[in-house]
Motif scaffolding. Structure first.
Motif, short mmCIF file in Angstrom:
data_model
loop_
_atom_site.label_atom_id
_atom_site.label_comp_id
_atom_site.label_asym_id
_atom_site.label_seq_id
_atom_site.Cartn_x
_atom_site.Cartn_y
_atom_site.Cartn_z
N GLU A 136 2.71 6.10 -2.85
CA GLU A 136 3.77 6.91 -3.43
C GLU A 136 3.51 7.13 -4.93
OE1 GLU A 136 8.60 7.08 -3.86
OE2 GLU A 136 7.73 5.92 -2.20
N GLU A 137 3.07 6.11 -5.63
CA GLU A 137 2.69 6.26 -7.04
C GLU A 137 1.56 7.28 -7.19
OE1 GLU A 137 1.48 2.41 -8.41
OE2 GLU A 137 3.48 1.55 -8.17
N ARG A 138 0.54 7.16 -6.34
CA ARG A 138 -0.64 8.04 -6.43
C ARG A 138 -0.30 9.49 -6.16
NH1 ARG A 138 -5.20 7.04 -8.76
NH2 ARG A 138 -6.32 8.27 -7.23
N VAL A 139 0.46 9.75 -5.09
CA VAL A 139 0.75 11.14 -4.72
C VAL A 139 1.58 11.82 -5.81
CG1 VAL A 139 2.86 10.79 -3.33
CG2 VAL A 139 1.29 12.68 -2.79
N ARG A 140 2.42 11.07 -6.49
CA ARG A 140 3.23 11.67 -7.57
C ARG A 140 2.37 12.16 -8.73
NH1 ARG A 140 8.36 11.25 -6.33
NH2 ARG A 140 9.07 9.60 -4.94
N GLU A 141 1.14 11.66 -8.83
CA GLU A 141 0.21 12.08 -9.88
C GLU A 141 -0.57 13.34 -9.50
OE1 GLU A 141 -2.26 8.65 -10.41
OE2 GLU A 141 -0.63 7.44 -11.24
N VAL A 142 -0.48 13.78 -8.26
CA VAL A 142 -1.25 14.94 -7.79
C VAL A 142 -0.62 16.22 -8.32
CG1 VAL A 142 -1.93 16.26 -5.75
CG2 VAL A 142 -2.05 13.76 -5.71
N PRO A 143 -1.37 17.03 -9.08
CA PRO A 143 -0.83 18.31 -9.53
C PRO A 143 -0.44 19.17 -8.32
CG PRO A 143 -2.86 17.79 -10.69
CD PRO A 143 -2.72 16.78 -9.58
N THR A 201 0.83 -1.20 0.00
CA THR A 201 0.00 0.00 0.00
C THR A 201 0.87 1.25 0.00
OG1 THR A 201 -1.78 -1.17 1.12
CG2 THR A 201 -1.85 1.24 1.20
N SER A 202 1.95 1.23 0.75
CA SER A 202 2.86 2.37 0.79
C SER A 202 3.42 2.68 -0.60
CB SER A 202 3.99 2.09 1.78
OG SER A 202 4.89 3.17 1.81
N GLU A 203 3.83 1.65 -1.31
CA GLU A 203 4.33 1.83 -2.68
C GLU A 203 3.23 2.42 -3.58
OE1 GLU A 203 6.12 -1.72 -4.27
OE2 GLU A 203 7.37 -1.96 -2.48
N ARG A 204 2.03 1.92 -3.44
CA ARG A 204 0.91 2.42 -4.25
C ARG A 204 0.61 3.88 -3.92
NH1 ARG A 204 -1.51 3.27 -8.75
NH2 ARG A 204 -3.75 3.54 -8.55
N LEU A 253 -9.52 9.14 -3.07
CA LEU A 253 -10.27 8.02 -2.48
C LEU A 253 -9.38 6.85 -2.08
CD1 LEU A 253 -13.51 8.03 -4.66
CD2 LEU A 253 -13.15 9.00 -2.37
N GLU A 254 -8.38 6.54 -2.88
CA GLU A 254 -7.46 5.46 -2.52
C GLU A 254 -6.66 5.83 -1.28
OE1 GLU A 254 -4.76 2.77 -5.06
OE2 GLU A 254 -5.83 4.00 -6.52
N HIS A 255 -6.25 7.08 -1.21
CA HIS A 255 -5.51 7.56 -0.05
C HIS A 255 -6.38 7.50 1.21
CE1 HIS A 255 -3.56 11.15 2.20
NE2 HIS A 255 -2.90 10.04 2.50
#
Length: 117
Positions: free
Chosen positions: A40-47, A35-38, A81-83
């Motif tokens: 990190e992937e998600r937050v990098r997509e946040v403008p 989940t931590s890896e996921r 939502l994933e966060h």
């Protein structure tokens, strides 16, 4: 030769914001690493996301600092939502306790030894 994969997030032009997440984990993984890896992937997509520094002491205290351009970027991450689902799992399984601090960065600079990249 220094390991360049171990480096702090670069200084950015202020003002920007730092979200400091300090935690103490429960024993065991319980899906945390995946989940931590996921996340990190998600937050990098946040403008407006600028980067992240993270460390954990041998005694178990973890500190993650996420850097964001503005409060709107922080809100986009907070509302993801994933966060939000990961936060719930964290409260249920992964953390004994945690604290979140949000701070406005008004000054930022960097030192890098010559020859380090």
């Amino acid at each position: 030769m220094s390991d360049l994969s171990v480096a702090p997030v670069a200084a950015h032009e202020p003002p920007y914001y730092a979200v400091v997440f300090t935690s103490v984990r429960t024993p065991g993984d319980h899906g945390y690493d995946e989940t931590s890896e996921r996340m990190e992937e998600r937050v990098r997509e946040v403008p407006g996301f600028l980067g992240m520094d993270s460390a954990r002491t041998p005694g178990g205290l973890g500190v993650t600092v996420g850097y964001f351009r503005d409060p709107a970027a922080i809100e986009r991450w907070r509302a993801d939502l994933e966060h939000r689902a990961a936060q719930e799992r964290g409260r249920d399984h992964w953390y004994e306790e945690y604290t979140v601090h949000v701070a406005k960065v008004e000054r930022s600079y960097r030192f890098r030894r010559e020859g380090r990249g």
